[in-house]
Design a protein around this motif. Structure first.
Motif, PDB file in Angstrom:
ATOM      1  N   LEU A  20       0.854  -1.180   0.000  1.00  0.00           N
ATOM      2  CA  LEU A  20       0.000   0.000   0.000  1.00  0.00           C
ATOM      3  C   LEU A  20       0.892   1.232   0.000  1.00  0.00           C
ATOM      4  N   VAL A  21       0.711   2.094  -0.992  1.00  0.00           N
ATOM      5  CA  VAL A  21       1.549   3.294  -1.079  1.00  0.00           C
ATOM      6  C   VAL A  21       0.686   4.529  -1.305  1.00  0.00           C
ATOM      7  N   MET A  22       1.202   5.667  -0.876  1.00  0.00           N
ATOM      8  CA  MET A  22       0.549   6.944  -1.128  1.00  0.00           C
ATOM      9  C   MET A  22       1.540   7.880  -1.802  1.00  0.00           C
ATOM     10  N   GLY A  23       1.014   8.847  -2.529  1.00  0.00           N
ATOM     11  CA  GLY A  23       1.856   9.814  -3.206  1.00  0.00           C
ATOM     12  C   GLY A  23       2.142  11.019  -2.327  1.00  0.00           C
ATOM     13  N   LYS A  24       3.394  11.456  -2.344  1.00  0.00           N
ATOM     14  CA  LYS A  24       3.810  12.667  -1.645  1.00  0.00           C
ATOM     15  C   LYS A  24       4.602  13.529  -2.618  1.00  0.00           C
ATOM     16  N   ALA A  25       4.918  14.738  -2.190  1.00  0.00           N
ATOM     17  CA  ALA A  25       5.627  15.660  -3.078  1.00  0.00           C
ATOM     18  C   ALA A  25       6.970  15.102  -3.530  1.00  0.00           C
ATOM     19  N   ASP A  26       7.612  14.298  -2.677  1.00  0.00           N
ATOM     20  CA  ASP A  26       8.924  13.752  -3.008  1.00  0.00           C
ATOM     21  C   ASP A  26       8.865  12.311  -3.496  1.00  0.00           C
ATOM     22  N   GLY A  27       7.656  11.844  -3.868  1.00  0.00           N
ATOM     23  CA  GLY A  27       7.519  10.487  -4.409  1.00  0.00           C
ATOM     24  C   GLY A  27       6.614   9.617  -3.566  1.00  0.00           C
ATOM     25  N   ALA A  28       6.688   8.303  -3.805  1.00  0.00           N
ATOM     26  CA  ALA A  28       5.803   7.360  -3.128  1.00  0.00           C
ATOM     27  C   ALA A  28       6.268   7.076  -1.702  1.00  0.00           C
ATOM     28  N   LYS A  29       5.297   6.924  -0.813  1.00  0.00           N
ATOM     29  CA  LYS A  29       5.575   6.511   0.565  1.00  0.00           C
ATOM     30  C   LYS A  29       4.845   5.202   0.823  1.00  0.00           C
ATOM     31  N   VAL A  30       5.573   4.183   1.242  1.00  0.00           N
ATOM     32  CA  VAL A  30       4.976   2.887   1.548  1.00  0.00           C
ATOM     33  C   VAL A  30       4.355   2.953   2.944  1.00  0.00           C
ATOM     34  N   LEU A  31       3.061   2.605   3.030  1.00  0.00           N
ATOM     35  CA  LEU A  31       2.341   2.732   4.294  1.00  0.00           C
ATOM     36  C   LEU A  31       2.328   1.443   5.106  1.00  0.00           C
ATOM     37  N   ASN A  32       2.554   0.306   4.457  1.00  0.00           N
ATOM     38  CA  ASN A  32       2.552  -0.958   5.188  1.00  0.00           C
ATOM     39  C   ASN A  32       3.970  -1.520   5.227  1.00  0.00           C
ATOM     40  N   ALA A  33       4.101  -2.810   5.551  1.00  0.00           N
ATOM     41  CA  ALA A  33       5.417  -3.453   5.610  1.00  0.00           C
ATOM     42  C   ALA A  33       5.427  -4.655   4.665  1.00  0.00           C
ATOM     43  N   PRO A  34       5.626  -4.421   3.365  1.00  0.00           N
ATOM     44  CA  PRO A  34       5.726  -5.552   2.434  1.00  0.00           C
ATOM     45  C   PRO A  34       6.929  -6.407   2.772  1.00  0.00           C
ATOM     46  N   VAL A  35       6.929  -7.668   2.299  1.00  0.00           N
ATOM     47  CA  VAL A  35       7.996  -8.577   2.702  1.00  0.00           C
ATOM     48  C   VAL A  35       8.401  -9.464   1.523  1.00  0.00           C
ATOM     49  N   HIS A  36       8.877  -8.843   0.468  1.00  0.00           N
ATOM     50  CA  HIS A  36       9.334  -9.560  -0.723  1.00  0.00           C
ATOM     51  C   HIS A  36      10.677 -10.234  -0.460  1.00  0.00           C
ATOM     52  N   THR A  37      10.829 -11.486  -0.891  1.00  0.00           N
ATOM     53  CA  THR A  37      12.028 -12.308  -0.672  1.00  0.00           C
ATOM     54  C   THR A  37      12.435 -12.333   0.802  1.00  0.00           C
ATOM     55  N   LYS A  38      11.423 -12.325   1.670  1.00  0.00           N
ATOM     56  CA  LYS A  38      11.601 -12.413   3.123  1.00  0.00           C
ATOM     57  C   LYS A  38      12.286 -11.195   3.725  1.00  0.00           C
ATOM     58  N   LEU A  39      12.405 -10.110   2.945  1.00  0.00           N
ATOM     59  CA  LEU A  39      13.030  -8.885   3.437  1.00  0.00           C
ATOM     60  C   LEU A  39      11.963  -7.830   3.698  1.00  0.00           C
ATOM     61  N   PRO A  40      11.804  -7.368   4.939  1.00  0.00           N
ATOM     62  CA  PRO A  40      10.808  -6.336   5.239  1.00  0.00           C
ATOM     63  C   PRO A  40      11.068  -5.054   4.459  1.00  0.00           C
ATOM     64  N   MET A  41       9.987  -4.408   4.054  1.00  0.00           N
ATOM     65  CA  MET A  41       9.999  -3.112   3.360  1.00  0.00           C
ATOM     66  C   MET A  41      10.575  -3.205   1.940  1.00  0.00           C
ATOM     67  N   ARG A  42      10.689  -4.415   1.403  1.00  0.00           N
ATOM     68  CA  ARG A  42      11.097  -4.572   0.010  1.00  0.00           C
ATOM     69  C   ARG A  42       9.852  -4.845  -0.826  1.00  0.00           C
ATOM     70  N   GLU A  43       9.612  -4.018  -1.841  1.00  0.00           N
ATOM     71  CA  GLU A  43       8.437  -4.172  -2.685  1.00  0.00           C
ATOM     72  C   GLU A  43       8.657  -5.219  -3.766  1.00  0.00           C
ATOM     73  N   ARG A  44       7.626  -5.975  -4.040  1.00  0.00           N
ATOM     74  CA  ARG A  44       7.668  -6.980  -5.105  1.00  0.00           C
ATOM     75  C   ARG A  44       7.124  -6.379  -6.409  1.00  0.00           C
ATOM     76  N   PRO A  45       7.823  -6.533  -7.518  1.00  0.00           N
ATOM     77  CA  PRO A  45       7.227  -6.185  -8.812  1.00  0.00           C
ATOM     78  C   PRO A  45       6.076  -7.161  -9.115  1.00  0.00           C
ATOM     79  N   VAL A  46       4.914  -6.629  -9.452  1.00  0.00           N
ATOM     80  CA  VAL A  46       3.727  -7.457  -9.663  1.00  0.00           C
ATOM     81  C   VAL A  46       3.092  -7.149 -11.013  1.00  0.00           C
ATOM     82  N   GLY A  47       2.105  -7.984 -11.382  1.00  0.00           N
ATOM     83  CA  GLY A  47       1.517  -7.907 -12.712  1.00  0.00           C
ATOM     84  C   GLY A  47       0.657  -6.694 -12.962  1.00  0.00           C
ATOM     85  N   ASN A  48      -0.101  -6.268 -11.970  1.00  0.00           N
ATOM     86  CA  ASN A  48      -0.913  -5.055 -12.132  1.00  0.00           C
ATOM     87  C   ASN A  48      -1.323  -4.512 -10.776  1.00  0.00           C
TER      88      ASN A  48
END
Length: 294
Positions: free
Chosen positions: A249-277
């Motif tokens: 979950l991300v929101m837009g800010k003046a300096d770019g995107a801010k991640v609001l949750n804690a994604p866990v791609h490849t078992k690493l917290p705060m790493r976003e996964r590239p997804v299909g859509n």
């Protein structure tokens, strides 16, 4: 020599610890992000630690407009994978989440996974962006549909009406006519989850992002618990979207995107996964910024 070797061994643990520090605080918070869009963070400790991120969207609010990741014109190629932040930045959105289940996908290590950003990806189930369908309906994948007037509907059939302007498929239905639909669930363990829910009129949308796979911080919800969360919010219909390490979950800010949750791609917290859509929203700024923390 020994000191240098010890430092090398400690480096991965220190890096992982630093990523954990970057996660949102385990505290409750509510904030008006944009006109018609309110964000709520809930830190739950009963049964197991869970972090919930709930966005309430008034689909009748001025400036609010949904957008699903557009497909590609090339034959047989549906989308290029992107992180949710990349999607938000590319289309200058104010809010975005990951979307449909997709293939191909694998995750073997922090450096060996697919897809990377820019790789071909194939969302599953019906997907419509700006009136153009680039992925066909599937019977076992319910779909969230938006008409041109922004009103939303969820169809268990997996197929949207002809006047649909944006649509994104999920998986199973969680709620129908305000009642739980859980008898058919084949998998029901605590896990990172994403759900989309609407009220009976279709003019209010809830996005429920649940962090998981992070012991002592957030272990996730079962589908039964996710269903109850949607009903408690007032949902008339709800759909299970792509979960696991995809939940972002991300929101837009003046300096770019801010991640609001804690994604866990490849078992690493705060790493976003590239997804299909993805599913994103345009919205207008608000002068009212009410934040409550405790």
């Amino acid at each position: 020599m020994l000191a240098g070797f010890s430092s090398l061994l400690l480096a991965p643990a220190l890096f992982y610890g630093w990523l954990c520090i970057l996660r949102p605080s385990r505290s409750d918070r509510q904030q008006v992000l944009f006109q018609g869009i309110v964000y709520q963070r809930r830190a739950v400790s009963q049964t197991r630690p869970v972090m919930l991120h709930i966005v309430t969207i008034d689909l009748t609010a001025p400036g609010v407009k949904p957008l699903v990741t557009p497909g590609l014109p090339e034959k047989g190629k549906k989308t290029n994978a992107r992180t949710t932040s990349e999607f938000l930045n590319e289309f200058k959105l104010q809010l975005a989440v990951n979307g449909s289940y997709f293939h191909n996908f694998y995750e073997k290590s922090p450096w060996d996974y697919y897809p990377h950003s820019g790789d071909p990806s194939y969302p599953l189930g019906e997907v419509i962006s700006n009136g153009h369908r680039y992925s066909n309906p599937e019977e076992n994948k319910a779909v969230l549909c938006f008409a041109q007037n922004n009103l939303a509907q969820i169809f268990v059939s997996g197929k949207c009406p002809k006047d649909t302007f944006q649509a994104i498929a999920g998986q199973e239905m969680l709620v129908t006519e305000g009642k739980p639909v859980i008898s058919h669930l084949q998998e029901n363990k605590p896990y990172p989850r994403l759900a989309a829910a609407i009220n009976q009129k279709g003019n209010k949308l809830w996005l429920i992002a649940v962090d998981g796979k992070q012991p002592l911080y957030s272990e996730g919800l079962t589908l039964t618990e996710l269903t109850k969360t949607a009903i408690d919010l007032g949902a008339d219909s709800a759909i299970n979207m792509d979960g696991g390490g995809s939940v972002t979950l991300v929101m837009g800010k003046a300096d770019g995107a801010k991640v609001l949750n804690a994604p866990v791609h490849t078992k690493l917290p705060m790493r976003e996964r590239p997804v299909g859509n993805h599913l994103g929203f345009y919205a207008l700024p608000t002068s009212v910024n009410t934040a409550k923390s405790k």
